[in-house]
Motif scaffolding. Sequence first.
Motif, PDB file in Angstrom:
ATOM      1  N   ASP A  91      42.660  47.534  40.068  1.00 15.51           N
ATOM      2  CA  ASP A  91      42.529  47.146  41.477  1.00 15.51           C
ATOM      3  C   ASP A  91      43.879  47.105  42.180  1.00 15.51           C
ATOM      4  O   ASP A  91      44.926  46.884  41.557  1.00 15.51           O
ATOM      5  CB  ASP A  91      41.842  45.783  41.581  1.00 15.51           C
ATOM      6  CG  ASP A  91      42.691  44.668  41.001  1.00 15.51           C
ATOM      7  OD1 ASP A  91      43.415  44.022  41.769  1.00 15.51           O
ATOM      8  OD2 ASP A  91      42.645  44.464  39.771  1.00 15.51           O
ATOM      9  N   TYR A 109      35.731  46.348  42.460  1.00 12.31           N
ATOM     10  CA  TYR A 109      34.927  45.936  41.304  1.00 12.31           C
ATOM     11  C   TYR A 109      33.460  45.865  41.732  1.00 12.31           C
ATOM     12  O   TYR A 109      32.945  44.823  42.127  1.00 12.31           O
ATOM     13  CB  TYR A 109      35.423  44.599  40.769  1.00 12.31           C
ATOM     14  CG  TYR A 109      34.907  44.267  39.379  1.00 12.31           C
ATOM     15  CD1 TYR A 109      35.460  44.875  38.254  1.00 12.31           C
ATOM     16  CD2 TYR A 109      33.879  43.349  39.193  1.00 12.31           C
ATOM     17  CE1 TYR A 109      34.999  44.576  36.983  1.00 12.31           C
ATOM     18  CE2 TYR A 109      33.420  43.044  37.914  1.00 12.31           C
ATOM     19  CZ  TYR A 109      33.977  43.661  36.813  1.00 12.31           C
ATOM     20  OH  TYR A 109      33.515  43.369  35.556  1.00 12.31           O
ATOM     21  N   CYS A 133      35.738  39.529  40.197  1.00 13.42           N
ATOM     22  CA  CYS A 133      34.348  39.771  40.618  1.00 13.42           C
ATOM     23  C   CYS A 133      34.211  39.908  42.134  1.00 13.42           C
ATOM     24  O   CYS A 133      33.217  40.468  42.620  1.00 13.42           O
ATOM     25  CB  CYS A 133      33.445  38.650  40.118  1.00 13.42           C
ATOM     26  SG  CYS A 133      33.249  38.641  38.319  1.00 13.42           S
ATOM     27  N   ALA A 159      37.896  50.480  39.612  1.00 11.23           N
ATOM     28  CA  ALA A 159      37.345  49.158  39.291  1.00 11.23           C
ATOM     29  C   ALA A 159      38.224  48.385  38.316  1.00 11.23           C
ATOM     30  O   ALA A 159      38.254  47.149  38.345  1.00 11.23           O
ATOM     31  CB  ALA A 159      35.939  49.309  38.730  1.00 11.23           C
ATOM     32  N   TYR A 160      38.937  49.101  37.444  1.00  8.94           N
ATOM     33  CA  TYR A 160      39.739  48.435  36.413  1.00  8.94           C
ATOM     34  C   TYR A 160      41.243  48.537  36.684  1.00  8.94           C
ATOM     35  O   TYR A 160      42.059  48.134  35.851  1.00  8.94           O
ATOM     36  CB  TYR A 160      39.398  49.017  35.038  1.00  8.94           C
ATOM     37  CG  TYR A 160      37.981  48.693  34.612  1.00  8.94           C
ATOM     38  CD1 TYR A 160      37.705  47.560  33.855  1.00  8.94           C
ATOM     39  CD2 TYR A 160      36.913  49.504  34.986  1.00  8.94           C
ATOM     40  CE1 TYR A 160      36.409  47.239  33.474  1.00  8.94           C
ATOM     41  CE2 TYR A 160      35.604  49.195  34.616  1.00  8.94           C
ATOM     42  CZ  TYR A 160      35.361  48.068  33.862  1.00  8.94           C
ATOM     43  OH  TYR A 160      34.064  47.753  33.503  1.00  8.94           O
ATOM     44  N   THR A 172      43.375  42.402  37.999  1.00  7.90           N
ATOM     45  CA  THR A 172      42.965  42.798  36.648  1.00  7.90           C
ATOM     46  C   THR A 172      44.166  42.840  35.712  1.00  7.90           C
ATOM     47  O   THR A 172      44.065  42.476  34.534  1.00  7.90           O
ATOM     48  CB  THR A 172      42.262  44.168  36.670  1.00  7.90           C
ATOM     49  OG1 THR A 172      41.246  44.154  37.673  1.00  7.90           O
ATOM     50  CG2 THR A 172      41.631  44.482  35.333  1.00  7.90           C
TER      51      THR A 172
END
Length: 342
Positions: A227, A73, A68, A224-225, A232
């Motif tokens: 990184d 992200y 987060c 974002a998925y 992740t």
Amino acid sequence: MSLKSIQKKLEYTKYVVGEQLCYYEPSRNKSQNTLVQELSSSLNKKQKSINPKFFYDKKGSQLFEQICKLPEYYLTRTEISILTQLYEKLPPHLNGDFRLVELGSGSSKKTRTLISILERLQKHVEYFPIDISKILRDSSKKLRDDYENLHITGIIDSYESGLEFIKNYDNKKNLIVFLGSSFGNFDYENGLEFLQKINSSMKKDDLFLIGLDLVKDKRVLERAYNDSQGVTAKFNLNVLSRINSELGSNFNINKFVHHAIYNESQNRVEIYLRSLENQIVNIPKARMILQIKQDELIHTENSYKYTIPEINKMLSMTGFRIKDIWYDEKQYFCLVLLSKND
């Protein structure tokens, strides 16, 4: 049905941690049996899979908190920017006292905004976090220490069981919130079923606030998925460590890698664990022996992204009425406030 009857039916034990905090937790056998039953089905299919709800053991929850904070992200900081708008925009929708019920509370950091809003409007605030992860116990203690008039009743279980518990609890109005992008883990049919479950658990004057991630540039989503720090990947691989720990399996974590792509035709990020070689895995407590081929993918998560017309249709079909909708400045994400459409 009485509260004690529901507690017994759901196999909950109640733990009291002072005047302001208690929580309910299912027996360990029930939790372990759920993991065994689901894996026995999902890992025996042609497309092997592991439900993403099993990501969140203690280490998995800690890794997700790290995710987060990553620069790639966007979801958490974007949603927080919307939540700050609610100091002024939410109160006009709140008529009288509300209990705050949160699905997937995690560390409850974003929840603080909503608690602060309710604290300004009413003398006492009740907060019911529902989370499958035991991180709920630590996060609830921190909240209790920071808010003098906050009373917390935690439920360490699935959303569905937690909702059944809430439905039969009492007649006080609930503000149910489902923040983050967790709803995107459901496929279309299961998502509709889950929304209907929430709707059926709501009383006439209850409200529901849901976070939904919107369709956007493929490059933004894949960064974002995937990184650059590999957090992740660690989060994804940790689910195998959990299965090893709880079910005595022998997954070799070094023989799998994280694999995430955006499927534009389905508007979803697909996340997998890819096997680096042919291997055999034994899961004794599930009485399973898996043969996994080189480059075979074990599916661990989908994260669907939505358009506004899709959101309108989905919510209308499941008995909701949109009271308001709020966006961030880039329109990457939205929070939707709903009531029952009775």
